[in-house]
Design a protein around this motif. Structure first.
Motif, PDB file in Angstrom:
ATOM      1  N   THR A 110      23.964  15.925  82.592  1.00  0.00           N
ATOM      2  CA  THR A 110      22.772  15.188  82.378  1.00  0.00           C
ATOM      3  C   THR A 110      22.132  15.112  83.945  1.00  0.00           C
ATOM      4  O   THR A 110      20.783  15.090  83.948  1.00  0.00           O
ATOM      5  CB  THR A 110      23.154  13.824  81.654  1.00  0.00           C
ATOM      6  OG1 THR A 110      23.892  13.034  82.742  1.00  0.00           O
ATOM      7  CG2 THR A 110      23.444  13.670  80.249  1.00  0.00           C
ATOM      8  N   ASP A 148      25.060   9.624  84.862  1.00  0.00           N
ATOM      9  CA  ASP A 148      24.965   8.758  84.033  1.00  0.00           C
ATOM     10  C   ASP A 148      26.308   7.908  83.541  1.00  0.00           C
ATOM     11  O   ASP A 148      27.378   8.687  83.337  1.00  0.00           O
ATOM     12  CB  ASP A 148      24.429   9.430  82.515  1.00  0.00           C
ATOM     13  CG  ASP A 148      24.218   8.429  81.561  1.00  0.00           C
ATOM     14  OD1 ASP A 148      24.759   7.698  80.962  1.00  0.00           O
ATOM     15  OD2 ASP A 148      22.998   8.522  81.166  1.00  0.00           O
ATOM     16  N   GLU A 187      16.001  10.119  76.779  1.00  0.00           N
ATOM     17  CA  GLU A 187      15.769   9.010  77.750  1.00  0.00           C
ATOM     18  C   GLU A 187      15.262   9.808  78.929  1.00  0.00           C
ATOM     19  O   GLU A 187      14.243   9.545  79.697  1.00  0.00           O
ATOM     20  CB  GLU A 187      16.743   8.171  78.151  1.00  0.00           C
ATOM     21  CG  GLU A 187      17.031   7.196  77.068  1.00  0.00           C
ATOM     22  CD  GLU A 187      18.370   6.391  77.312  1.00  0.00           C
ATOM     23  OE1 GLU A 187      18.800   5.251  76.396  1.00  0.00           O
ATOM     24  OE2 GLU A 187      18.980   6.594  78.444  1.00  0.00           O
ATOM     25  N   ILE A 214      20.453  10.354  72.381  1.00  0.00           N
ATOM     26  CA  ILE A 214      20.182   9.142  73.162  1.00  0.00           C
ATOM     27  C   ILE A 214      19.705   9.400  74.512  1.00  0.00           C
ATOM     28  O   ILE A 214      18.551   9.373  75.018  1.00  0.00           O
ATOM     29  CB  ILE A 214      21.232   7.922  73.057  1.00  0.00           C
ATOM     30  CG1 ILE A 214      21.349   7.441  71.723  1.00  0.00           C
ATOM     31  CG2 ILE A 214      20.615   6.926  74.053  1.00  0.00           C
ATOM     32  CD1 ILE A 214      22.546   6.486  71.459  1.00  0.00           C
ATOM     33  N   ILE A 215      20.650  10.082  75.117  1.00  0.00           N
ATOM     34  CA  ILE A 215      20.509  10.197  76.584  1.00  0.00           C
ATOM     35  C   ILE A 215      19.413  11.341  76.926  1.00  0.00           C
ATOM     36  O   ILE A 215      18.606  11.012  77.757  1.00  0.00           O
ATOM     37  CB  ILE A 215      21.925  10.553  77.545  1.00  0.00           C
ATOM     38  CG1 ILE A 215      22.927   9.653  77.338  1.00  0.00           C
ATOM     39  CG2 ILE A 215      21.594  11.087  78.892  1.00  0.00           C
ATOM     40  CD1 ILE A 215      24.257   9.803  77.822  1.00  0.00           C
ATOM     41  N   VAL A 259      11.835  11.178  79.054  1.00  0.00           N
ATOM     42  CA  VAL A 259      11.009  10.336  79.259  1.00  0.00           C
ATOM     43  C   VAL A 259      10.754   9.931  80.858  1.00  0.00           C
ATOM     44  O   VAL A 259       9.748   9.976  81.542  1.00  0.00           O
ATOM     45  CB  VAL A 259      11.060   9.009  78.566  1.00  0.00           C
ATOM     46  CG1 VAL A 259      10.102   7.930  78.996  1.00  0.00           C
ATOM     47  CG2 VAL A 259      10.911   9.374  77.099  1.00  0.00           C
ATOM     48  N   MET A 260      12.043   9.804  81.446  1.00  0.00           N
ATOM     49  CA  MET A 260      12.050   9.345  83.122  1.00  0.00           C
ATOM     50  C   MET A 260      11.689  10.417  83.779  1.00  0.00           C
ATOM     51  O   MET A 260      11.164  10.309  84.786  1.00  0.00           O
ATOM     52  CB  MET A 260      13.426   8.596  82.967  1.00  0.00           C
ATOM     53  CG  MET A 260      13.592   7.633  81.945  1.00  0.00           C
ATOM     54  SD  MET A 260      12.563   6.325  81.948  1.00  0.00           S
ATOM     55  CE  MET A 260      12.759   5.657  83.969  1.00  0.00           C
TER      56      MET A 260
END
Length: 525
Positions: free
Chosen positions: A459, A446, A512, A508-509, A515-516
Motif C-alpha cells: 500500500t 498502513d 481510501e 477498504i484500503i 481518494v487520499m
C-alpha cells in the motif's frame, strides 16, 4: 608607391580577417561556457566524451591545462583591452573551480536557466546516461574535509532538528515507549547522518551487532514486547549494551523504542531513567539464544506481529532528515552513509530533478557457506559463482526485482556513490517493494497490516507511485540478507491470513488510497 599601397591593402585585409576570426572565437567560447556553480556538474557517458562533436562543442570538454593556455594566450594579445582581460581571468578561475570541485573532464556543464532549450536537452541526455550507468567517477577531494562536507549538507538539506526526549505515547491501540533507551550520541543535527530505522521482537536482536558493524551510524529500532516478552526484551537490550566486545557501538548508535497493545500491557514498566540501573549478568547467555517461537508471549496469545506499527515508530523517532527504513536482517555494504552524504552534498543533476524521490538499494540473498560481501566487486564475484542471488528470487521475484538489475550487476564498481538509473513502480515492477533511503516526508506504512498477512509494504508502494515518486537506484549500494537462501514453504495458516489481508486491501484500503493520494495511470497494488 603602388607596391606600398598593395602591401598596405593586403595588411588591412589580413588585420580585418584576424579581427573577425577573434570575434568568432570569442562568441564560440562564450556560448559553450555558461558560468554555473559546481553543484550543477553531472556525470556523462564516456563514449559521448570521446566523440569529435563533443570535443568541439565547447572548451568545457578540453583538458583544463589546454583551456588555461588558450585563455592566457588571448589575454596577452589584448593588452589594449584590460576589461576583456579581466573577464577572461574570471572565466579561467571559474574553470579552475569546476575542475577542483568535480574531478577532470569526466563531467560536463549543465546550462543555467538562462538557456532553457539547452537545459531541457541536456537533462534528457543526463537521464539517458543514468540509465546506461557507464560513467567512471573520481573522488571529490574537497569533500574529504568534514567541516566542508557539513557546510555543504547544511546548505543542501533544508530540515529542522528533532527532539530526543523519552516519552510515553499512545498510537492507536498501542502504547509506545519512545526513546526508551537512548543512544549515547545525544541530539544530532538533522543533516549530518542517516538513521537506519527498523523493527523486531527480541528474538531477532542477534542481527543488531553485524548490522551495526556495517552501518556505523544512528539506528532507531522499535521492539514489539507485549506481556512477559517485555522483561526479556529489556534484558536483551542490557546484554547488547553491556556484554559483547561491540557493546560500545550499541551504546553509541542504537536507540530502542518499545511498544505493545493496550490489551497486553506488561505487569511492570520501569521509567526510562531507571530501566538500566541493574546491569546484565554477562556470564549467562542473552535472552534471544535458545528461545523457541512457541515460548513467546505473542505466540501463546496468538497475536499478529504489527510490523508497520514498528516501522512507523522507528521512522518517526529518527533524528535525521534522511532515513533508511529497512529490516534488521538486511545488512548494507560498509561506508554507505558517508558516500551517500557526499553524493547529496555534490547535489548533481539527478538530485535536482523536481519530482519527489527515494533511493532504493538492490537486495540479495547469500548462501550460508559464503561470506557477506563488503563491496560490489565481492558481490559480483559471489554472483558469478552462484553463491548469491536476488532477494526472494525463489519466493516472489517481482516483489523485489529492481529495474535494470542485469545492467547494474554488469557495471563495474566506482569509488563514489551515484544514481545508476531512475525507475518507476509500473509495468513489470508494478508490485515492487523497494527498500530505500528516503525522508520523513514519505508516506507512512498502513498500520492495519501485519507481517503474517503479507503485502505489508504494497500500500505504501502504491502511494509512492500515485504521488509520482522517482526511484533513484544507487549504483554501488546494496543490501544482503542474513546468510541463508530462502525457499518456498507451504503455510496454510499464513495463506489464510494473506487472503484476508488481500480482501482488506482491495475493499477498504485501496479505495481510501485512491481518494487520499489520487489515481495515476500504471499504479496499482
Amino acid at each position: 608607391m603602388i607596391t606600398r599601397r598593395n602591401w598596405l591593402l593586403r595588411c588591412s585585409i589580413l588585420i580585418n580577417i584576424a579581427v573577425l576570426l577573434y570575434i568568432c572565437s570569442q562568441l564560440m567560447i562564450d556560448s559553450g561556457n555558461v558560468p554555473i556553480s559546481p553543484s550543477y556538474i553531472v556525470h556523462v557517458n564516456p563514449e559521448k566524451q570521446q566523440s569529435p562533436r563533443a570535443e568541439s562543442s565547447s572548451s568545457g570538454n578540453k583538458p583544463f591545462n589546454q583551456v588555461e593556455n588558450d585563455l592566457r594566450e588571448k589575454s596577452v594579445k589584448k593588452d589594449d583591452a584590460p576589461q576583456q582581460v579581466e573577464e577572461e581571468q574570471q572565466q579561467l578561475q571559474q574553470m579552475k573551480d569546476i575542475v577542483d570541485n568535480n574531478g577532470e573532464d569526466s563531467r560536463f556543464e549543465v546550462p543555467t536557466e538562462a538557456n532553457s532549450h539547452g537545459n531541457k536537452l541536456l537533462n534528457e541526455i543526463v537521464y539517458q546516461d543514468l540509465n546506461l550507468a557507464s560513467t567512471n567517477t573520481t573522488y571529490s577531494e574537497n569533500l574529504l574535509n568534514d567541516k566542508d562536507l557539513e557546510n555543504r549538507l547544511r546548505s543542501v538539506i533544508k530540515c529542522h532538528d528533532r527532539d530526543y526526549d523519552a516519552k510515553t505515547e499512545q498510537r492507536g491501540d498501542f502504547w509506545v515507549l519512545k526513546n526508551y533507551i537512548r543512544a549515547d550520541h545525544g541530539e544530532i543535527h538533522c543533516y549530518e547522518s542517516i538513521t537506519y530505522t527498523t523493527h523486531a521482537d527480541y528474538t531477532f536482536l542477534d542481527n543488531l551487532v553485524p548490522l551495526l558493524e556495517r552501518w556505523m551510524a544512528p539506528i532507531s529500532i522499535a521492539l514489539h514486547a507485549p506481556g512477559f516478552d517485555f522483561t526479556a526484551t529489556v534484558n536483551a537490550i542490557k546484554y547488547l549494551r553491556d556484554c559483547p566486545s561491540e557493546a560500545h557501538l550499541v551504546r553509541q548508535f542504537v536507540t530502542f523504542h518499545i511498544y505493545f497493545s493496550s490489551k497486553h500491557i506488561p505487569k511492570s514498566v520501569p521509567k526510562y531513567d531507571k530501566v538500566l540501573e541493574t546491569p546484565y549478568n554477562c556470564s549467562i547467555p542473552p535472552p534471544y539464544t535458545n528461545i523457541s517461537y512457541a515460548q513467546l508471549y505473542k505466540t501463546q496469545k496468538k497475536l499478529l506481529y504489527p510490523v508497520n506499527v514498528g516501522r512507523n515508530i522507528a521512522r518517526d523517532a529518527a533524528l535525521t532528515h534522511y532515513i533508511f527504513a529497512s529490516d534488521i536482517e538486511l545488512y548494507p555494504n560498509p561506508g554507505l552513509v558517508r558516500k551517500f552524504l557526499e553524493m547529496v552534498a555534490r547535489n548533481e543533476g539527478a538530485l535536482q530533478r523536481p519530482k519527489p524521490k527515494v533511493f532504493p538499494l538492490s537486495i540479495f540473498e547469500v548462501d550460508n557457506t559464503a561470506p557477506v560481501p563488503r563491496d560490489k566487486t565481492e558481490l559480483q564475484d559471489l554472483f558469478r559463482k552462484g553463491k548469491i542471488i536476488p532477494f526472494h528470487k525463489k519466493l516472489c521475484p517481482s516483489c523485489h526485482g529492481v529495474p535494470k538489475s542485469k545492467e547494474w550487476m554488469a557495471a563495474n564498481e566506482t569509488e563514489e556513490l551515484g544514481v545508476f538509473h531512475i525507475g518507476k513502480r509500473v509495468g513489470y515492477f508494478l508490485h515492487w517493494e523497494p527498500i530505500y533511503i528516503g525522508t520523513h516526508d514519505d508516506p507512512h506504512y498502513d498500520e492495519r497490516l501485519s507481517w503474517e498477512g503479507k503485502s505489508d509494504k504494497m500500500t505504501q508502494g502504491y502511494a509512492l507511485c500515485a504521488l509520482d515518486y522517482e526511484f533513484h537506484i544507487l549504483d554501488n549500494a546494496f543490501l544482503v540478507h542474513k546468510p541463508g537462501i530462502k525457499t518456498l514453504k507451504r503455510d496454510p495458516k499464513r495463506a489464510m491470513l494473506a487472503a484476508k489481508t488481500n480482501q482488506l486491501i482491495r475493499k477498504i484500503i485501496y479505495p481510501e488510497l485512491q481518494v487520499m493520494y489520487g489515481v495515476r495511470k500504471g499504479c496499482a497494488i
